[in-house]
Design a protein around this motif. Structure first.
Motif, PDB file in Angstrom:
ATOM      1  N   ASN A   1     -47.746 173.389  24.344  1.00 38.96           N
ATOM      2  CA  ASN A   1     -47.520 173.257  22.904  1.00 38.96           C
ATOM      3  C   ASN A   1     -46.436 174.247  22.479  1.00 38.96           C
ATOM      4  N   PRO A   2     -45.296 173.764  22.003  1.00 39.40           N
ATOM      5  CA  PRO A   2     -44.198 174.654  21.647  1.00 39.40           C
ATOM      6  C   PRO A   2     -44.085 174.939  20.141  1.00 39.40           C
ATOM      7  N   ASN A   3     -44.992 174.402  19.335  1.00 40.33           N
ATOM      8  CA  ASN A   3     -44.784 174.478  17.877  1.00 40.33           C
ATOM      9  C   ASN A   3     -45.133 175.835  17.276  1.00 40.33           C
ATOM     10  N   ASP A   4     -44.374 176.189  16.250  1.00 45.19           N
ATOM     11  CA  ASP A   4     -44.618 177.423  15.510  1.00 45.19           C
ATOM     12  C   ASP A   4     -45.852 177.222  14.627  1.00 45.19           C
ATOM     13  N   LYS A   5     -46.846 178.075  14.811  1.00 46.87           N
ATOM     14  CA  LYS A   5     -48.107 177.894  14.085  1.00 46.87           C
ATOM     15  C   LYS A   5     -47.956 178.152  12.588  1.00 46.87           C
TER      16      LYS A   5
ATOM     17  N   ASP B   1     -51.401 173.467  14.978  1.00 51.53           N
ATOM     18  CA  ASP B   1     -50.990 173.714  16.362  1.00 51.53           C
ATOM     19  C   ASP B   1     -51.162 175.177  16.779  1.00 51.53           C
ATOM     20  N   SER B   2     -52.030 175.904  16.096  1.00 47.22           N
ATOM     21  CA  SER B   2     -52.279 177.296  16.473  1.00 47.22           C
ATOM     22  C   SER B   2     -53.046 177.342  17.789  1.00 47.22           C
ATOM     23  N   TYR B   3     -53.041 178.502  18.422  1.00 46.07           N
ATOM     24  CA  TYR B   3     -53.736 178.668  19.701  1.00 46.07           C
ATOM     25  C   TYR B   3     -55.223 178.317  19.569  1.00 46.07           C
ATOM     26  N   GLU B   4     -55.841 178.762  18.482  1.00 40.28           N
ATOM     27  CA  GLU B   4     -57.275 178.506  18.254  1.00 40.28           C
ATOM     28  C   GLU B   4     -57.523 176.999  18.138  1.00 40.28           C
ATOM     29  N   ASN B   5     -56.635 176.313  17.419  1.00 35.43           N
ATOM     30  CA  ASN B   5     -56.803 174.865  17.272  1.00 35.43           C
ATOM     31  C   ASN B   5     -56.526 174.120  18.572  1.00 35.43           C
ATOM     32  N   MET B   6     -55.632 174.695  19.403  1.00 35.63           N
ATOM     33  CA  MET B   6     -55.403 174.110  20.737  1.00 35.63           C
ATOM     34  C   MET B   6     -56.689 174.188  21.549  1.00 35.63           C
ATOM     35  N   GLN B   7     -57.354 175.350  21.456  1.00 29.61           N
ATOM     36  CA  GLN B   7     -58.617 175.532  22.193  1.00 29.61           C
ATOM     37  C   GLN B   7     -59.638 174.488  21.758  1.00 29.61           C
ATOM     38  N   LYS B   8     -59.703 174.291  20.435  1.00 30.03           N
ATOM     39  CA  LYS B   8     -60.658 173.327  19.884  1.00 30.03           C
ATOM     40  C   LYS B   8     -60.384 171.921  20.399  1.00 30.03           C
TER      41      LYS B   8
ATOM     42  N   LYS C   1     -41.435 172.058  15.933  1.00 31.99           N
ATOM     43  CA  LYS C   1     -41.387 172.926  14.747  1.00 31.99           C
ATOM     44  C   LYS C   1     -40.897 174.316  15.169  1.00 31.99           C
ATOM     45  N   TRP C   2     -39.589 174.493  15.113  1.00 31.87           N
ATOM     46  CA  TRP C   2     -38.978 175.767  15.512  1.00 31.87           C
ATOM     47  C   TRP C   2     -39.277 176.832  14.470  1.00 31.87           C
TER      48      TRP C   2
ATOM     49  N   GLU D   1     -62.724 169.495  22.595  1.00 24.90           N
ATOM     50  CA  GLU D   1     -63.174 168.227  22.016  1.00 24.90           C
ATOM     51  C   GLU D   1     -62.803 167.034  22.885  1.00 24.90           C
ATOM     52  N   LYS D   2     -61.559 167.024  23.319  1.00 30.81           N
ATOM     53  CA  LYS D   2     -61.052 165.865  24.071  1.00 30.81           C
ATOM     54  C   LYS D   2     -61.228 166.040  25.581  1.00 30.81           C
ATOM     55  N   LYS D   3     -61.883 167.129  25.948  1.00 34.27           N
ATOM     56  CA  LYS D   3     -62.166 167.412  27.367  1.00 34.27           C
ATOM     57  C   LYS D   3     -60.909 167.294  28.237  1.00 34.27           C
ATOM     58  N   TYR D   4     -59.852 168.047  27.848  1.00 29.00           N
ATOM     59  CA  TYR D   4     -58.621 167.993  28.630  1.00 29.00           C
ATOM     60  C   TYR D   4     -58.902 168.409  30.079  1.00 29.00           C
ATOM     61  N   PRO D   5     -58.523 167.567  31.032  1.00 28.71           N
ATOM     62  CA  PRO D   5     -58.737 167.949  32.432  1.00 28.71           C
ATOM     63  C   PRO D   5     -57.583 168.822  32.953  1.00 28.71           C
ATOM     64  N   PHE D   6     -56.558 168.997  32.116  1.00 29.88           N
ATOM     65  CA  PHE D   6     -55.369 169.751  32.528  1.00 29.88           C
ATOM     66  C   PHE D   6     -55.260 171.038  31.714  1.00 29.88           C
ATOM     67  N   VAL D   7     -54.358 171.928  32.135  1.00 37.22           N
ATOM     68  CA  VAL D   7     -54.156 173.156  31.365  1.00 37.22           C
ATOM     69  C   VAL D   7     -53.353 172.812  30.103  1.00 37.22           C
ATOM     70  N   TYR D   8     -53.631 173.524  29.040  1.00 31.98           N
ATOM     71  CA  TYR D   8     -52.938 173.308  27.761  1.00 31.98           C
ATOM     72  C   TYR D   8     -52.381 174.674  27.360  1.00 31.98           C
ATOM     73  N   LEU D   9     -51.079 174.854  27.564  1.00 32.32           N
ATOM     74  CA  LEU D   9     -50.456 176.174  27.457  1.00 32.32           C
ATOM     75  C   LEU D   9     -49.744 176.365  26.124  1.00 32.32           C
ATOM     76  N   TYR D  10     -49.705 177.606  25.702  1.00 33.83           N
ATOM     77  CA  TYR D  10     -49.104 177.929  24.407  1.00 33.83           C
ATOM     78  C   TYR D  10     -47.760 178.625  24.618  1.00 33.83           C
ATOM     79  N   ASP D  11     -46.698 177.949  24.235  1.00 36.19           N
ATOM     80  CA  ASP D  11     -45.339 178.505  24.359  1.00 36.19           C
ATOM     81  C   ASP D  11     -45.006 179.211  23.046  1.00 36.19           C
ATOM     82  N   GLN D  12     -45.660 180.341  22.855  1.00 34.42           N
ATOM     83  CA  GLN D  12     -45.584 181.025  21.568  1.00 34.42           C
ATOM     84  C   GLN D  12     -44.157 181.432  21.185  1.00 34.42           C
ATOM     85  N   THR D  13     -43.378 181.887  22.178  1.00 35.28           N
ATOM     86  CA  THR D  13     -42.007 182.325  21.885  1.00 35.28           C
ATOM     87  C   THR D  13     -41.041 181.150  21.792  1.00 35.28           C
TER      88      THR D  13
END
Lengths: 201, 161
Positions: free
Chosen positions: A91-95, A101-108, A198-199, A112-124
């Motif tokens: 996820n590259p979006n500015d929170k 698209d915040s980190y906390e909402n990514m976790q949620k 969202k830069w 919820e959707k039981k992602y079988p893959f990693v979901y990474l936060y490209d904060q910078t």
């Protein structure tokens, strides 16, 4: 006056062309990253010792196009992780611009959707810029070679965002199958409508 | 009861007609690009679900209002989901009293038409294209465009004072 317009035209072409030259091209070796997964751990490409490559997907929570493709991204992972090509969702979006698209909402969402893959936060947003990701979802398929992780395919997952049942061309799967069978990829670059990243402002 | 049904159907038909949104495809863009008039086409690619698109719509509406007497034509090309035309797009246009022409991009594979708009466009929304054939003017911007930027771009192209 005519000259003036011509200059404006040229200027507009030049400034626009800049955007196109940014980011990885097919055949480029990507730089490894260290990004935080929704489980709190840092993830790098180098962690995947047995992988033959990666399906890097820039995606996010809020974007309806990402949501339309969410199940198809899950399916891609389920089908290809065992064949050596796991999905790495980023996820590259500015929170601040898109709180959904915040980190906390990514976790949620991952839970919820039981992602079988990693979901990474490209904060910078550095990786999105390096890759030349412009929208969500935006797919980059990499293959592991002696030179490093090489970009093999850039673009869309398939040719029908709205109706998965009417998909005719599965661009990402075709590329992956070709890689697995050691054949040349027919279509290496496609375009798709998506939510502009969202830069940070 | 029958009469009532007929009236109801007629009423619905009338309403549908009033709200009809033109469907376009990739060839529509090519046709506009090939036009030889002095009309300044300001074409904005958007969707109701795209937040930055919705945020910049008032700028395009203002442009449409301020320059409607000049040789300017604002067209808003919706990239909404087809199944949401009646439930989302049309109500949005009505609620916000959108005066610029709204058309719907009726293509299932974006890969078939994005490059017809512009080779450099990744497909991210919003995006804006400005064309004025008689002035050999062409501009494409991926991302938001402000009212100020729009005016700066089109002012040198205005022929109707």
């Amino acid at each position: 006056m005519k000259n003036f317009i011509l200059i404006i035209c040229l200027f507009s072409i030049l400034t626009n062309a800049k955007a196109q030259t940014e980011g990885y091209k097919i055949g480029d070796v990507v730089k490894d990253f260290s990004l935080q997964n929704v489980d709190g751990k840092m993830v790098s490409l180098a962690d995947y010792k047995d992988a033959k490559g990666f399906i890097v997907v820039f995606t996010c929570n809020h974007c309806p196009f990402s949501q339309a493709y969410e199940q198809r991204i899950i399916n891609l992972h389920k089908k290809y992780a065992s064949k050596g090509f796991p999905v790495l969702a980023i996820n590259p979006n500015d929170k601040d611009r898109e709180p959904e698209d915040s980190y906390e909402n990514m976790q949620k969402r991952a839970k919820e959707k039981k992602y079988p893959f990693v979901y990474l936060y490209d904060q910078t947003q550095e990786n999105a810029k390096l890759y030349g990701a412009m929208r969500t979802p935006h797919v980059f398929i990499l293959s592991k070679k002696t030179t490093g992780n090489v970009v093999e395919y850039i673009g869309a997952i398939d040719d029908n965002f709205e109706e998965p049942q009417h998909v005719k061309i599965k661009y990402a799967e075709d590329a992956l199958n070709a890689l697995i069978e050691n054949k040349p990829i027919k279509v290496t670059y496609t375009k798709a409508i998506g939510c502009g990243i969202k830069w940070k402002r | 009861m029958k009469k009532l049904t007929v009236i109801l159907v007629l009423f619905l038909c009338y309403n549908l007609h009033a709200q009809q949104i033109k469907f376009v495809d990739g060839s529509w863009i090519e046709k506009i690009k090939a036009k030889t008039t002095d009309t300044i086409y300001v074409i904005n690619f958007w969707a109701t679900w795209c937040k930055p698109c919705v945020e910049e719509l008032p700028d395009f509406e203002k442009l449409n209002k301020e320059f409607s007497q000049k040789n300017v034509k604002v067209i808003l090309v919706s990239n909404d989901f087809k199944k949401q035309i009646n439930t989302r797009l049309i109500p949005f246009v009505k609620k916000n009293n959108i005066k610029s022409e709204v058309v719907f991009m009726n293509e299932t594979n974006p890969n078939n038409w994005i490059e017809k708009a512009d080779k450099i466009w990744s497909g991210a929304l919003p995006a804006t294209m400005i064309i004025c054939h008689s002035k050999h003017f062409y501009h494409f911007n991926e991302g938001e465009t402000t009212y100020k930027e729009l005016v700066k771009l089109i002012e040198p192209l205005i022929t109707i004072k």
